[in-house]
Structures are given as C-alpha cells and as structure tokens.
Design an enzyme around this catalytic site. Structure first.
Site, PDB file in Angstrom:
ATOM      1  N   GLY A  85       0.851  -1.191   0.000  1.00 50.28           N
ATOM      2  CA  GLY A  85       0.000   0.000   0.000  1.00 50.28           C
ATOM      3  C   GLY A  85       0.879   1.230   0.000  1.00 50.28           C
ATOM      4  N   GLN A 122       3.007  10.102   1.664  1.00 47.91           N
ATOM      5  CA  GLN A 122       4.310   9.405   1.765  1.00 47.91           C
ATOM      6  C   GLN A 122       5.247   9.783   0.622  1.00 47.91           C
ATOM      7  OE1 GLN A 122       2.412   5.326   2.477  1.00 47.91           O
ATOM      8  NE2 GLN A 122       4.214   5.239   3.792  1.00 47.91           N
ATOM      9  N   CYS A 124       5.757  -0.080   7.719  1.00 50.62           N
ATOM     10  CA  CYS A 124       5.451   1.177   7.032  1.00 50.62           C
ATOM     11  C   CYS A 124       6.677   1.601   6.232  1.00 50.62           C
ATOM     12  CB  CYS A 124       5.094   2.243   8.058  1.00 50.62           C
ATOM     13  SG  CYS A 124       4.643   3.831   7.323  1.00 50.62           S
ATOM     14  N   LEU A 125       6.436   2.005   4.996  1.00 51.15           N
ATOM     15  CA  LEU A 125       7.546   2.454   4.156  1.00 51.15           C
ATOM     16  C   LEU A 125       8.188   3.727   4.722  1.00 51.15           C
ATOM     17  CD1 LEU A 125       5.938   1.936   0.616  1.00 51.15           C
ATOM     18  CD2 LEU A 125       7.285   0.313   1.982  1.00 51.15           C
ATOM     19  N   HIS A 171      -4.658   1.539   7.518  1.00 54.12           N
ATOM     20  CA  HIS A 171      -3.296   2.099   7.666  1.00 54.12           C
ATOM     21  C   HIS A 171      -3.106   3.274   6.703  1.00 54.12           C
ATOM     22  CE1 HIS A 171       1.244   1.382   8.108  1.00 54.12           C
ATOM     23  NE2 HIS A 171       1.188   2.159   7.040  1.00 54.12           N
ATOM     24  N   GLU A 172      -3.586   3.100   5.457  1.00 54.07           N
ATOM     25  CA  GLU A 172      -3.377   4.169   4.454  1.00 54.07           C
ATOM     26  C   GLU A 172      -4.252   5.387   4.755  1.00 54.07           C
ATOM     27  OE1 GLU A 172      -0.821   3.755   2.854  1.00 54.07           O
ATOM     28  OE2 GLU A 172      -0.617   1.577   2.985  1.00 54.07           O
ATOM     29  N   HIS A 193      -2.667   7.525   7.202  1.00 52.00           N
ATOM     30  CA  HIS A 193      -1.658   8.428   6.620  1.00 52.00           C
ATOM     31  C   HIS A 193      -2.302   9.735   6.145  1.00 52.00           C
ATOM     32  CE1 HIS A 193       2.135   6.299   6.685  1.00 52.00           C
ATOM     33  NE2 HIS A 193       1.651   5.236   6.085  1.00 52.00           N
TER      34      HIS A 193
HETATM   35  O1  K1U Z   1       1.708   2.570   3.872  1.00 55.59           O
HETATM   36  C1  K1U Z   1       2.766   1.956   3.922  1.00 55.59           C
HETATM   37  O2  K1U Z   1       3.713   2.403   4.555  1.00 55.59           O
HETATM   38  C2  K1U Z   1       2.910   0.619   3.214  1.00 55.59           C
HETATM   39  C3  K1U Z   1       2.788  -0.550   4.162  1.00 55.59           C
HETATM   40  C4  K1U Z   1       1.354  -1.066   4.155  1.00 55.59           C
HETATM   41  C5  K1U Z   1       0.966  -1.982   5.272  1.00 55.59           C
HETATM   42  C6  K1U Z   1       1.687  -3.131   5.579  1.00 55.59           C
HETATM   43  C7  K1U Z   1       1.273  -3.964   6.593  1.00 55.59           C
HETATM   44  C8  K1U Z   1       0.129  -3.668   7.309  1.00 55.59           C
HETATM   45  C9  K1U Z   1      -0.572  -2.539   7.019  1.00 55.59           C
HETATM   46  C10 K1U Z   1      -0.164  -1.698   5.990  1.00 55.59           C
HETATM   47  C11 K1U Z   1       3.738  -1.645   3.668  1.00 55.59           C
HETATM   48  O3  K1U Z   1       3.619  -2.124   2.588  1.00 55.59           O
HETATM   49  S1  K1U Z   1       4.998  -2.162   4.757  1.00 55.59           S
HETATM   50  C12 K1U Z   1       5.884  -3.447   3.884  1.00 55.59           C
HETATM   51  C13 K1U Z   1       5.161  -4.722   3.644  1.00 55.59           C
HETATM   52  O4  K1U Z   1       5.102  -5.114   2.510  1.00 55.59           O
HETATM   53  C14 K1U Z   1       4.528  -5.557   4.700  1.00 55.59           C
HETATM   54  C15 K1U Z   1       4.744  -5.340   6.046  1.00 55.59           C
HETATM   55  C16 K1U Z   1       4.145  -6.128   7.017  1.00 55.59           C
HETATM   56  C17 K1U Z   1       3.345  -7.174   6.661  1.00 55.59           C
HETATM   57  C18 K1U Z   1       3.126  -7.413   5.325  1.00 55.59           C
HETATM   58  C19 K1U Z   1       3.728  -6.617   4.340  1.00 55.59           C
HETATM   59 ZN    ZN Z   2       2.634   3.445   6.247  1.00 52.69          ZN
END
Ligand code: K1U
Ligand code: ZN
Length: 161
Positions: free
Chosen positions: A50, A55, A103-104, A145-146, A149
């Site tokens: 996401g 971001q 989170c990125l 989560h998004e 943000h």
């Molecule tokens: O918004 C962001 O920072 C992207 C985030 C989205 C997200 C991941 C996990 C749970 C809720 C929202 C990411 O993509 S973090 C990297 C990722 O691929 C990931 C991290 C944890 C679990 C599964 C994937």
């Molecule tokens: Zn995030």
C-alpha cells in the site's frame, strides 16, 4: 518509464498533516493519473502492499491498496492494485483483530496494531466514479493504515509504550 518518488520518513512534517481532498476538477486529469502511476511504481519498488500520497510528499487524499500473500499473512488475497481517491470509512465492524504492520515511512520497525476486521469504504476512482467496497482481513488493515496516513497518523502512534 516509471517515475519513482522519494518516500517521506518518520519525522517529516508532511506525515503529520491532514491531507486535502482531491477536487472535482482534478478527476480525469493528467496530473492525478501521473501521481497514481508514480505512487504505484514507488510502492512496487519498495515491495509495499500500500501507499498514501503524503508518503511521496503530496498532501492529497489518494491511496493505493495492493494486498498479496506474504510471510506474515500467507492467506492474504492477491489483489490488483486499487487506487482510491477521497476514501471514507462508512462502516466498521465491532470485531477487531491484532496484526503486524510495517510502514515504508518507518523503516526497520514492525508493530502489532488493533484494527477493525472489516470495513465498508466509499471512494472515487481516478475518473471520479463513486465506488463502495467491503474489505476484510489484511486488505481492510491496509486500507485503515493508508487512511491513517491521510489524517497524519502513523502505525507507531497506535502502539502503547
Ligand atoms: O503505507 C505503507 O507504509 C505501506 C505498508 C502497508 C501496510 C503493511 C502492513 C500492514 C498494514 C499496511 C507496507 O507495505 S509495509 C511493507 C510490507 O510489505 C509488509 C509489512 C508487514 C506485513 C506485510 C507486508
Ligand atoms: Zn505506512
């Protein structure tokens, strides 16, 4: 050629702001399409599931959600990326679930966050079409989560000390 944008990091003020709604006049515009394409390319390059416009230093209410199975959520559905403009949660389940998030914008940190298990979301497509969708499980977690943000909230703000 895909444009990869820099990703704001925790501590950047833009991540604390409430993002502005996309105006009617911006739907179907080259600018909005280019923003979504660059967001998607940036998300893929960082292996994210996401991304939200703040971001990439754009304080507008645009998110992308792209669930796929991963080691933490092996049963997560594989989705085509969904771009949501001006998303709003209309309904959320009373049932909540604890699950891991990353989170990125917060590298090398993971945490357990309590989120609604299912949500009904109203949003617009890039052309301005109004949509209503129900998300459950991991996709619902990504959407929440998004949208956080867009409201200046990071997953770490949900963690108790
Ligand atoms: O918004 C962001 O920072 C992207 C985030 C989205 C997200 C991941 C996990 C749970 C809720 C929202 C990411 O993509 S973090 C990297 C990722 O691929 C990931 C991290 C944890 C679990 C599964 C994937
Ligand atoms: Zn995030």
């Amino acid at each position: 050629m895909s444009v990869i944008l820099p990703v704001a990091q925790r501590g950047d003020v833009i991540l604390t702001l409430k993002a502005a709604s996309v105006a009617e006049s911006e739907f179907n515009s080259a600018w909005l399409n280019e923003l979504a394409a660059a967001m998607q390319a940036t998300m893929l390059e960082r292996s994210g599931v996401g991304i939200a416009a703040p971001q990439v230093y754009i304080s507008k209410r645009v998110i992308i959600v792209a669930s796929r199975p991963n080691p933490r959520y092996p049963d997560a559905p594989e989705m085509d990326a969904v771009v949501m403009v001006n998303p709003e949660i209309l309904e959320q389940s009373d049932v909540t679930v604890l699950g891991e998030e990353g989170c990125l914008s917060v590298p090398n940190e993971r945490g357990q966050v309590q989120r609604a298990q299912s949500i009904k979301v109203l949003y617009h497509t890039l052309t301005g079409k109004q949509m209503e969708s129900i998300f459950e499980g991991f996709p619902a977690r990504i959407v929440q989560h998004e949208i956080d943000h867009l409201n200046g909230i990071l997953f770490v703000d949900h963690l108790s000390t």
